[in-house]
Motif scaffolding. Structure first.
Motif, PDB file in Angstrom:
ATOM      1  N   THR A   8       2.590  13.613 -12.994  1.00  0.00           N
ATOM      2  CA  THR A   8       1.424  13.719 -12.113  1.00  0.00           C
ATOM      3  C   THR A   8       0.135  13.861 -12.914  1.00  0.00           C
ATOM      4  OG1 THR A   8       2.794  14.754 -10.416  1.00  0.00           O
ATOM      5  CG2 THR A   8       0.409  15.036 -10.235  1.00  0.00           C
ATOM      6  N   ASN A   9       0.148  14.726 -13.914  1.00  0.00           N
ATOM      7  CA  ASN A   9      -1.056  14.934 -14.731  1.00  0.00           C
ATOM      8  C   ASN A   9      -1.438  13.682 -15.498  1.00  0.00           C
ATOM      9  OD1 ASN A   9      -1.162  17.562 -13.849  1.00  0.00           O
ATOM     10  ND2 ASN A   9      -0.123  18.404 -15.649  1.00  0.00           N
ATOM     11  N   LEU A  10      -0.438  12.943 -15.966  1.00  0.00           N
ATOM     12  CA  LEU A  10      -0.714  11.713 -16.702  1.00  0.00           C
ATOM     13  C   LEU A  10      -1.352  10.666 -15.790  1.00  0.00           C
ATOM     14  CD1 LEU A  10      -0.392  10.397 -19.495  1.00  0.00           C
ATOM     15  CD2 LEU A  10       1.841   9.545 -18.751  1.00  0.00           C
ATOM     16  N   ARG A  11      -0.945  10.661 -14.545  1.00  0.00           N
ATOM     17  CA  ARG A  11      -1.494   9.687 -13.596  1.00  0.00           C
ATOM     18  C   ARG A  11      -2.973   9.952 -13.318  1.00  0.00           C
ATOM     19  NH1 ARG A  11       1.899   9.144  -8.270  1.00  0.00           N
ATOM     20  NH2 ARG A  11       3.316   8.241  -9.812  1.00  0.00           N
ATOM     21  N   PHE A  12      -3.382  11.218 -13.396  1.00  0.00           N
ATOM     22  CA  PHE A  12      -4.757  11.570 -13.059  1.00  0.00           C
ATOM     23  C   PHE A  12      -5.604  11.879 -14.285  1.00  0.00           C
ATOM     24  CE2 PHE A  12      -2.435  12.451  -9.136  1.00  0.00           C
ATOM     25  CZ  PHE A  12      -3.241  11.823  -8.204  1.00  0.00           C
ATOM     26  N   VAL A  13      -5.168  11.452 -15.456  1.00  0.00           N
ATOM     27  CA  VAL A  13      -5.984  11.631 -16.656  1.00  0.00           C
ATOM     28  C   VAL A  13      -7.311  10.895 -16.508  1.00  0.00           C
ATOM     29  CG1 VAL A  13      -6.153  10.991 -19.093  1.00  0.00           C
ATOM     30  CG2 VAL A  13      -4.101  12.112 -18.253  1.00  0.00           C
ATOM     31  N   ASP A  14      -7.251   9.679 -16.022  1.00  0.00           N
ATOM     32  CA  ASP A  14      -8.464   8.886 -15.799  1.00  0.00           C
ATOM     33  C   ASP A  14      -8.213   8.009 -14.577  1.00  0.00           C
ATOM     34  OD1 ASP A  14     -10.736   7.361 -15.826  1.00  0.00           O
ATOM     35  OD2 ASP A  14     -10.696   6.991 -17.985  1.00  0.00           O
ATOM     36  N   VAL A  15      -8.671   8.453 -13.424  1.00  0.00           N
ATOM     37  CA  VAL A  15      -8.393   7.741 -12.179  1.00  0.00           C
ATOM     38  C   VAL A  15      -9.086   6.385 -12.160  1.00  0.00           C
ATOM     39  CG1 VAL A  15      -8.587   7.846  -9.669  1.00  0.00           C
ATOM     40  CG2 VAL A  15      -8.094   9.926 -10.972  1.00  0.00           C
ATOM     41  N   ASP A  16     -10.303   6.308 -12.684  1.00  0.00           N
ATOM     42  CA  ASP A  16     -11.058   5.055 -12.647  1.00  0.00           C
ATOM     43  C   ASP A  16     -10.513   4.019 -13.618  1.00  0.00           C
ATOM     44  OD1 ASP A  16     -12.766   6.120 -10.733  1.00  0.00           O
ATOM     45  OD2 ASP A  16     -14.099   6.980 -12.263  1.00  0.00           O
ATOM     46  N   ASN A  17     -10.001   4.479 -14.756  1.00  0.00           N
ATOM     47  CA  ASN A  17      -9.439   3.559 -15.749  1.00  0.00           C
ATOM     48  C   ASN A  17      -8.028   4.046 -16.107  1.00  0.00           C
ATOM     49  OD1 ASN A  17     -11.925   1.853 -16.393  1.00  0.00           O
ATOM     50  ND2 ASN A  17     -12.692   3.923 -16.786  1.00  0.00           N
ATOM     51  N   GLU A  18      -7.095   3.732 -15.230  1.00  0.00           N
ATOM     52  CA  GLU A  18      -5.722   4.202 -15.423  1.00  0.00           C
ATOM     53  C   GLU A  18      -5.122   3.602 -16.692  1.00  0.00           C
ATOM     54  OE1 GLU A  18      -1.401   4.220 -13.125  1.00  0.00           O
ATOM     55  OE2 GLU A  18      -3.175   3.346 -12.178  1.00  0.00           O
ATOM     56  N   PRO A  19      -4.594   4.439 -17.587  1.00  0.00           N
ATOM     57  CA  PRO A  19      -3.993   3.913 -18.820  1.00  0.00           C
ATOM     58  C   PRO A  19      -2.789   3.029 -18.510  1.00  0.00           C
ATOM     59  CG  PRO A  19      -4.341   6.294 -18.954  1.00  0.00           C
ATOM     60  CD  PRO A  19      -4.547   5.899 -17.525  1.00  0.00           C
ATOM     61  N   ARG A  20      -2.752   1.853 -19.148  1.00  0.00           N
ATOM     62  CA  ARG A  20      -1.627   0.929 -18.987  1.00  0.00           C
ATOM     63  C   ARG A  20      -0.829   0.779 -20.274  1.00  0.00           C
ATOM     64  NH1 ARG A  20       0.204  -0.457 -14.308  1.00  0.00           N
ATOM     65  NH2 ARG A  20       0.834  -2.498 -15.120  1.00  0.00           N
ATOM     66  N   ARG A  21      -1.370   1.251 -21.371  1.00  0.00           N
ATOM     67  CA  ARG A  21      -0.698   1.155 -22.671  1.00  0.00           C
ATOM     68  C   ARG A  21      -0.786   2.520 -23.342  1.00  0.00           C
ATOM     69  NH1 ARG A  21      -4.684  -3.376 -24.715  1.00  0.00           N
ATOM     70  NH2 ARG A  21      -6.016  -1.762 -23.816  1.00  0.00           N
ATOM     71  N   ILE A  22       0.332   3.243 -23.359  1.00  0.00           N
ATOM     72  CA  ILE A  22       0.339   4.629 -23.827  1.00  0.00           C
ATOM     73  C   ILE A  22       1.288   4.761 -25.017  1.00  0.00           C
ATOM     74  CG2 ILE A  22       0.843   7.018 -23.201  1.00  0.00           C
ATOM     75  CD1 ILE A  22       0.286   6.241 -20.283  1.00  0.00           C
ATOM     76  N   VAL A  23       0.775   5.345 -26.089  1.00  0.00           N
ATOM     77  CA  VAL A  23       1.584   5.632 -27.277  1.00  0.00           C
ATOM     78  C   VAL A  23       2.011   7.098 -27.215  1.00  0.00           C
ATOM     79  CG1 VAL A  23       1.589   5.782 -29.792  1.00  0.00           C
ATOM     80  CG2 VAL A  23       0.410   3.895 -28.659  1.00  0.00           C
ATOM     81  N   VAL A  24       3.302   7.324 -27.356  1.00  0.00           N
ATOM     82  CA  VAL A  24       3.840   8.681 -27.401  1.00  0.00           C
ATOM     83  C   VAL A  24       4.240   8.976 -28.844  1.00  0.00           C
ATOM     84  CG1 VAL A  24       5.572  10.292 -26.538  1.00  0.00           C
ATOM     85  CG2 VAL A  24       4.666   8.500 -25.039  1.00  0.00           C
ATOM     86  N   THR A  25       3.637   9.992 -29.425  1.00  0.00           N
ATOM     87  CA  THR A  25       3.897  10.313 -30.829  1.00  0.00           C
ATOM     88  C   THR A  25       3.895  11.823 -31.014  1.00  0.00           C
ATOM     89  OG1 THR A  25       3.166   9.903 -33.111  1.00  0.00           O
ATOM     90  CG2 THR A  25       1.452  10.176 -31.448  1.00  0.00           C
ATOM     91  N   SER A  26       4.089  12.249 -32.242  1.00  0.00           N
ATOM     92  CA  SER A  26       4.124  13.673 -32.571  1.00  0.00           C
ATOM     93  C   SER A  26       3.605  13.855 -33.984  1.00  0.00           C
ATOM     94  CB  SER A  26       5.545  14.229 -32.433  1.00  0.00           C
ATOM     95  OG  SER A  26       6.417  13.570 -33.341  1.00  0.00           O
ATOM     96  N   ALA A  27       3.557  15.094 -34.446  1.00  0.00           N
ATOM     97  CA  ALA A  27       3.114  15.352 -35.808  1.00  0.00           C
ATOM     98  C   ALA A  27       4.207  15.005 -36.809  1.00  0.00           C
ATOM     99  CB  ALA A  27       2.695  16.814 -35.962  1.00  0.00           C
ATOM    100  N   LEU A  28       5.404  15.518 -36.568  1.00  0.00           N
ATOM    101  CA  LEU A  28       6.539  15.290 -37.457  1.00  0.00           C
ATOM    102  C   LEU A  28       7.765  14.953 -36.627  1.00  0.00           C
ATOM    103  CD1 LEU A  28       6.053  18.317 -39.898  1.00  0.00           C
ATOM    104  CD2 LEU A  28       5.457  15.930 -40.348  1.00  0.00           C
TER     105      LEU A  28
END
Length: 503
Positions: free
Chosen positions: A251-271
């Motif tokens: 839900t939070n990811l969907r409302f990160v930017d309502v006007d420009n919904e992200p369509r390409r998301i990179v999931v990463t971490s530090a290590l």
């Protein structure tokens, strides 16, 4: 450290604190057993001066008596008084050995002198206390007159009020008091170590640490859950306590930017080991369950995980498509779950950074994002540059941090890397949050609050995934029959992929 932090620390290490208190009490009691057994006796008397016949004389006598009482109290612990006591009682001990056993106090309101004596037996303590009262007057008289014996009645005398009585019990060793002092000492030492350890700890432990280090908000807090550590990483729907947390993240990811919904998301971490593949797989599954077509790309060409997580064949995938051996859409695999497609990593290449940072990769992602919400499971940011290259031409990055493992400096460095490549940090996922102890309160706690609701949802999800998996197995069986010639009209997809994957 705030009062709330102190309370959480106490709750987290309550058994350590109790153990230190008990250990401190035992050690202090053991030490006290070596102390000698001593008794204390007290006697008191009024200090009087002469015989006053008028009010003026009485006032003057009272002032002199007060001064004398102060003098007597000073002389009580001195060696001359001890010598007189030894002589009076006929003791065979050096005066210096018992001088330190005497103490006195003065009540100036009534000019009363109270003497306390310590002895190794009740009788000795009583006799010493009574003898000191008489001895101190003699010594004072000798000091003032310079004579060893007075020729007339003394000007000052002490009228006994209470003679010393036999003490009923020794005042030392005092085991209860020693136990209390030892317990308090153990607690103080334990708290000092725990607080010092917490103050020098540089690991991410709460939302405040994350927001301060990255300057970004926390989109989700995922608790520790046994199912997430298994091979399938919870994608079968058995998320347990983490189910509602992943839905909140969706839900939070969907409302990160309502006007420009992200369509390409990179999931990463530090290590490595912080749970990025687990987060990417489950968020892709849950977004797909909500009705959005999702393509999960295994962009970790060094340690691919998506194929084993979803139990698909990952021999042919992104690597072959980037090399131009196959069309990228031909190697997209259906997961068996509605709206969720997978693009495995394929063969591990010798140059993953060059492939992921290539123009072809950007074109693939741009083209596929027109039909799917593209989620890329990327390598960690700090060891290699792959995730930075991918996030440069995507809509943003989702940074996974492991609670109690990721260092604050590592989190800060991740943000600097993303800023350097011009990437947008969509938010942070705080993974592996403890569900017990003080830290559980810091992370929100109460993961079981929606237990019945989450269990119902997860049961339905597992049933749907199981049905989809059976359908996928039936399709695979049909394709296998086609390979054997049972159905020549439909060529097997696996054979096509194998041929396409050959150099």
């Amino acid at each position: 450290m705030t009062f709330g932090d102190f309370v959480r620390l106490s709750r987290a290490y309550v058994w350590v604190l109790i153990g230190c208190a008990i250990l401190g009490a035992l050690l202090m009691v053991a030490k006290t057993t070596r102390d000698p057994v001593l008794y204390s006796a007290t006697s008191s008397g009024l200090v009087l001066v002469g015989d006053a016949t008028s009010a003026a004389e009485d006032l003057g006598s009272s002032q002199v008596a007060e001064d004398k009482a102060e003098l007597y109290a000073f002389l009580v612990s001195k060696t001359p008084v001890a010598e007189q006591v030894v002589e009076d009682l006929g003791m065979d001990v050096p005066p210096a050995a018992i001088a330190g056993r005497f103490s006195a106090s003065v009540n100036t309101d009534v000019n009363a002198l109270t003497v306390t004596a310590i002895g190794s037996t009740p009788e000795e303590a009583r006799d010493l206390a009574n003898a000191v009262v008489d001895a101190v007057v003699v010594v004072a008289q000798e000091i003032q007159t310079g004579e060893t014996s007075s020729r007339g009645p003394a000007l000052t005398r002490i009228v006994p009020l209470e003679e010393a009585q036999l003490p009923g019990a020794p005042f030392t060793p005092d085991y209860p008091r020693a136990a209390i002092k030892g317990a308090l000492g153990g607690l103080v030492l334990a708290y000092a170590v725990l607080i010092a350890r917490r103050l020098i700890d540089r690991r991410i432990r709460n939302v405040g640490h994350v927001e301060e280090a990255t300057g970004s908000s926390v989109l989700g807090i995922i608790p520790k859950e046994e199912a997430l550590g298994r091979t399938h990483r919870g994608v079968r729907g058995d998320l347990g306590r983490a189910a509602e947390s992943f839905r909140q993240l969706r839900t939070n990811l969907r409302f990160v930017d309502v006007d420009n919904e992200p369509r390409r998301i990179v999931v990463t971490s530090a290590l490595a080991g912080e749970g990025k593949s687990t987060v990417s797989a489950n968020i892709a599954r849950l977004v797909a369950h909500a009705g959005t077509p999702v393509l999960l790309i295994d962009a970790d060409l060094r340690r691919p995980m998506i194929a084993s997580t979803f139990e698909i064949d990952g021999a042919v995938g992104l690597t072959q498509a980037l090399a131009g051996d196959v069309d990228v859409r031909d190697v997209i695999v259906e997961s068996g779950m509605d709206n969720l497609s997978l693009l495995p990593a394929g063969r591990i290449p010798p140059n993953p950074s060059e492939l992921l940072g290539s123009l072809r990769m950007k074109q693939f992602v741009d083209d596929l994002s027109a039909d799917y919400l593209v989620i890329l499971d990327a390598p960690p940011l700090l060891p290699v540059t792959d995730a930075g290259l991918l996030s440069a031409f995507c809509d943003g990055a989702l940074l996974v941090q492991a609670a109690g493992k990721t260092q604050i400096e590592q989190s800060q460095q991740c943000r600097r890397i993303l800023d350097q490549v011009g990437s947008r940090l969509l938010g942070v996922v705080l993974n592996k949050a403890p569900v017990k102890g003080a830290s559980a309160i810091a992370y929100g706690g109460g993961y079981g609050g929606y237990g019945d609701y989450s269990s119902f949802q997860e049961e339905a999800s597992r049933e749907a995934d199981s049905t989809a998996s059976r359908g996928r197995r039936r399709k695979a069986a049909k394709a296998d029959r086609g390979d054997r010639g049972d159905n020549p009209a439909k060529p097997a997809r696996a054979e096509k992929s194998d041929k396409a994957g050959k150099p």
